[in-house]
Design a protein around this motif. Structure first.
Motif, PDB file in Angstrom:
ATOM      1  N   VAL A  62       0.947  -1.359  -0.059  1.00  0.00           N
ATOM      2  CA  VAL A  62       0.129  -0.085  -0.036  1.00  0.00           C
ATOM      3  C   VAL A  62       1.020   1.253  -0.019  1.00  0.00           C
ATOM      4  CG1 VAL A  62      -1.708   1.262   1.365  1.00  0.00           C
ATOM      5  CG2 VAL A  62      -1.868  -1.283   1.412  1.00  0.00           C
ATOM      6  N   HIS A  63       0.975   2.049  -1.074  1.00  0.00           N
ATOM      7  CA  HIS A  63       1.429   3.374  -1.250  1.00  0.00           C
ATOM      8  C   HIS A  63       0.760   4.389  -1.164  1.00  0.00           C
ATOM      9  CE1 HIS A  63       5.151   1.435  -3.593  1.00  0.00           C
ATOM     10  NE2 HIS A  63       4.194   0.398  -3.777  1.00  0.00           N
ATOM     11  N   GLU A  64       1.513   5.503  -0.625  1.00  0.00           N
ATOM     12  CA  GLU A  64       0.598   6.605  -0.468  1.00  0.00           C
ATOM     13  C   GLU A  64       0.692   7.247  -1.915  1.00  0.00           C
ATOM     14  OE1 GLU A  64       1.508   9.043   3.591  1.00  0.00           O
ATOM     15  OE2 GLU A  64       3.319   8.807   2.351  1.00  0.00           O
ATOM     16  N   ASN A  71       5.378   6.746  -0.587  1.00  0.00           N
ATOM     17  CA  ASN A  71       5.782   5.914   0.471  1.00  0.00           C
ATOM     18  C   ASN A  71       4.887   4.984   0.820  1.00  0.00           C
ATOM     19  OD1 ASN A  71       7.800   7.712   0.966  1.00  0.00           O
ATOM     20  ND2 ASN A  71       6.654   8.857   2.691  1.00  0.00           N
ATOM     21  N   ILE A  72       5.637   3.617   1.212  1.00  0.00           N
ATOM     22  CA  ILE A  72       4.858   2.401   1.613  1.00  0.00           C
ATOM     23  C   ILE A  72       4.633   2.448   2.934  1.00  0.00           C
ATOM     24  CG2 ILE A  72       4.992  -0.220   1.234  1.00  0.00           C
ATOM     25  CD1 ILE A  72       7.005  -0.006  -1.058  1.00  0.00           C
ATOM     26  N   LEU A  73       3.249   2.042   3.040  1.00  0.00           N
ATOM     27  CA  LEU A  73       2.703   1.833   4.424  1.00  0.00           C
ATOM     28  C   LEU A  73       2.767   0.477   4.834  1.00  0.00           C
ATOM     29  CD1 LEU A  73      -0.201   4.293   4.181  1.00  0.00           C
ATOM     30  CD2 LEU A  73       2.156   5.076   4.854  1.00  0.00           C
ATOM     31  N   GLY A  74       2.851  -0.436   4.407  1.00  0.00           N
ATOM     32  CA  GLY A  74       2.665  -1.785   4.647  1.00  0.00           C
ATOM     33  C   GLY A  74       2.560  -2.632   3.371  1.00  0.00           C
ATOM     34  N   ALA A  75       2.729  -4.001   3.554  1.00  0.00           N
ATOM     35  CA  ALA A  75       3.076  -4.837   2.679  1.00  0.00           C
ATOM     36  C   ALA A  75       2.430  -6.248   3.001  1.00  0.00           C
ATOM     37  CB  ALA A  75       4.225  -4.968   1.755  1.00  0.00           C
ATOM     38  N   ARG A  76       2.039  -7.167   2.103  1.00  0.00           N
ATOM     39  CA  ARG A  76       1.587  -8.453   2.549  1.00  0.00           C
ATOM     40  C   ARG A  76       1.954  -9.462   1.365  1.00  0.00           C
ATOM     41  NH1 ARG A  76      -4.479 -10.805   4.175  1.00  0.00           N
ATOM     42  NH2 ARG A  76      -3.918 -13.105   4.050  1.00  0.00           N
ATOM     43  N   ARG A  77       2.460 -10.636   1.797  1.00  0.00           N
ATOM     44  CA  ARG A  77       2.732 -11.394   0.547  1.00  0.00           C
ATOM     45  C   ARG A  77       1.737 -12.707   0.519  1.00  0.00           C
ATOM     46  NH1 ARG A  77       4.838 -16.539   0.221  1.00  0.00           N
ATOM     47  NH2 ARG A  77       6.315 -17.010  -1.590  1.00  0.00           N
ATOM     48  N   PHE A  78       1.314 -12.662  -1.017  1.00  0.00           N
ATOM     49  CA  PHE A  78       0.333 -13.679  -1.432  1.00  0.00           C
ATOM     50  C   PHE A  78       0.789 -14.708  -1.937  1.00  0.00           C
ATOM     51  CE2 PHE A  78      -2.158  -9.823  -0.260  1.00  0.00           C
ATOM     52  CZ  PHE A  78      -3.141 -10.162   0.410  1.00  0.00           C
ATOM     53  N   TYR A  92      -7.645 -14.215  -3.990  1.00  0.00           N
ATOM     54  CA  TYR A  92      -8.049 -13.955  -2.505  1.00  0.00           C
ATOM     55  C   TYR A  92      -9.096 -12.887  -2.416  1.00  0.00           C
ATOM     56  CZ  TYR A  92      -3.788 -16.333  -1.901  1.00  0.00           C
ATOM     57  OH  TYR A  92      -2.767 -17.567  -2.161  1.00  0.00           O
ATOM     58  N   PHE A  93     -10.163 -13.118  -1.630  1.00  0.00           N
ATOM     59  CA  PHE A  93     -11.064 -12.134  -1.677  1.00  0.00           C
ATOM     60  C   PHE A  93     -11.301 -11.329   0.040  1.00  0.00           C
ATOM     61  CE2 PHE A  93     -12.066 -14.920  -4.991  1.00  0.00           C
ATOM     62  CZ  PHE A  93     -12.608 -14.294  -6.009  1.00  0.00           C
ATOM     63  N   GLY A  94     -11.427 -10.174   0.014  1.00  0.00           N
ATOM     64  CA  GLY A  94     -11.530  -9.570   1.430  1.00  0.00           C
ATOM     65  C   GLY A  94     -10.424  -9.668   2.166  1.00  0.00           C
ATOM     66  N   SER A  95      -9.157  -9.816   1.786  1.00  0.00           N
ATOM     67  CA  SER A  95      -8.162  -9.784   2.354  1.00  0.00           C
ATOM     68  C   SER A  95      -7.395  -8.541   2.967  1.00  0.00           C
ATOM     69  CB  SER A  95      -6.790 -10.358   1.379  1.00  0.00           C
ATOM     70  OG  SER A  95      -7.340 -11.860   1.167  1.00  0.00           O
ATOM     71  N   ALA A  96      -7.075  -8.629   4.130  1.00  0.00           N
ATOM     72  CA  ALA A  96      -6.576  -7.201   4.672  1.00  0.00           C
ATOM     73  C   ALA A  96      -5.018  -7.113   4.812  1.00  0.00           C
ATOM     74  CB  ALA A  96      -7.142  -7.121   6.049  1.00  0.00           C
ATOM     75  N   ILE A  97      -4.358  -6.001   4.648  1.00  0.00           N
ATOM     76  CA  ILE A  97      -3.057  -5.838   4.692  1.00  0.00           C
ATOM     77  C   ILE A  97      -2.922  -4.767   6.062  1.00  0.00           C
ATOM     78  CG2 ILE A  97      -1.206  -4.678   3.566  1.00  0.00           C
ATOM     79  CD1 ILE A  97      -2.320  -5.569   0.818  1.00  0.00           C
ATOM     80  N   GLU A  98      -2.114  -5.308   6.787  1.00  0.00           N
ATOM     81  CA  GLU A  98      -1.595  -4.447   7.998  1.00  0.00           C
ATOM     82  C   GLU A  98      -0.959  -3.395   7.466  1.00  0.00           C
ATOM     83  OE1 GLU A  98      -0.864  -6.528  11.720  1.00  0.00           O
ATOM     84  OE2 GLU A  98      -1.914  -8.372  11.002  1.00  0.00           O
ATOM     85  N   LEU A  99      -0.898  -2.259   8.142  1.00  0.00           N
ATOM     86  CA  LEU A  99      -0.180  -1.155   7.681  1.00  0.00           C
ATOM     87  C   LEU A  99       0.779  -0.912   9.089  1.00  0.00           C
ATOM     88  CD1 LEU A  99      -2.861   0.893   5.960  1.00  0.00           C
ATOM     89  CD2 LEU A  99      -1.236  -0.675   4.941  1.00  0.00           C
ATOM     90  N   ALA A 114      -2.935   0.378  -4.040  1.00  0.00           N
ATOM     91  CA  ALA A 114      -2.435  -0.895  -3.875  1.00  0.00           C
ATOM     92  C   ALA A 114      -1.779  -1.405  -5.096  1.00  0.00           C
ATOM     93  CB  ALA A 114      -3.591  -1.861  -3.502  1.00  0.00           C
ATOM     94  N   VAL A 115      -0.327  -1.857  -4.846  1.00  0.00           N
ATOM     95  CA  VAL A 115       0.533  -2.038  -6.047  1.00  0.00           C
ATOM     96  C   VAL A 115       1.006  -3.535  -5.774  1.00  0.00           C
ATOM     97  CG1 VAL A 115       2.464  -1.425  -7.157  1.00  0.00           C
ATOM     98  CG2 VAL A 115       1.091   0.215  -6.041  1.00  0.00           C
ATOM     99  N   LEU A 116       1.171  -4.264  -6.819  1.00  0.00           N
ATOM    100  CA  LEU A 116       1.517  -5.569  -6.687  1.00  0.00           C
ATOM    101  C   LEU A 116       3.148  -5.436  -7.054  1.00  0.00           C
ATOM    102  CD1 LEU A 116       1.337  -8.808  -6.825  1.00  0.00           C
ATOM    103  CD2 LEU A 116       0.729  -8.789  -9.281  1.00  0.00           C
TER     104      LEU A 116
END
Length: 121
Positions: free
Chosen positions: A41-43, A52-59, A64-71, A84-86
């Motif tokens: 997740v980028h600003e 700036n990147i606020l947080g990231a999650r590996r998939f 995936y549906f309704g997945s949360a990414i912790e920041l 949201a950037v891959l």
């Protein structure tokens, strides 16, 4: 069959995210990956670029549906924009934005989705 408006995905990279309340989570409506990757997740910068990147999650590969990414830092309301950037995954389970670059589609565009924070009274 009438499939207008349907999202049809087969082995494609796709991120879908809706506008959502500000906070320490960013919820993805859908993540579809043809191979494992990171969703970061980028600003949005004033120029409309990835900031700036606020947080990231590996998939892992899949959908995936309704997945949360912790920041690490909360998104801010009201009406601030984020992406949201891959990003690529080099397999070491640690996110490194300098080596794990944004993934591009066939047209050379980054696989991303813009969303805006909403304010809840």
């Amino acid at each position: 069959a009438d499939d207008t408006g349907a999202v049809v995905v087969s082995g494609e990279n796709l991120l879908v995210v809706g506008d959502q309340p500000a906070g320490l989570m960013a919820v993805m409506s859908m993540v579809s990956l043809s191979q494992s990757g990171w969703v970061a997740v980028h600003e949005e910068t004033p120029e409309g670029a990835f900031g700036n990147i606020l947080g990231a999650r590996r998939f892992p590969e899949g959908k995936y549906f309704g997945s949360a990414i912790e920041l690490l830092r909360a998104t801010e309301g009201d009406g601030k924009a984020y992406y949201a950037v891959l990003h690529e995954d080099d397999g070491d389970t640690v996110f490194d934005f300098q080596t794990e670059k944004p993934v591009e589609d066939e047209s050379g565009s980054s696989v991303s989705a813009r969303f805006v924070t909403t304010f809840i009274e």
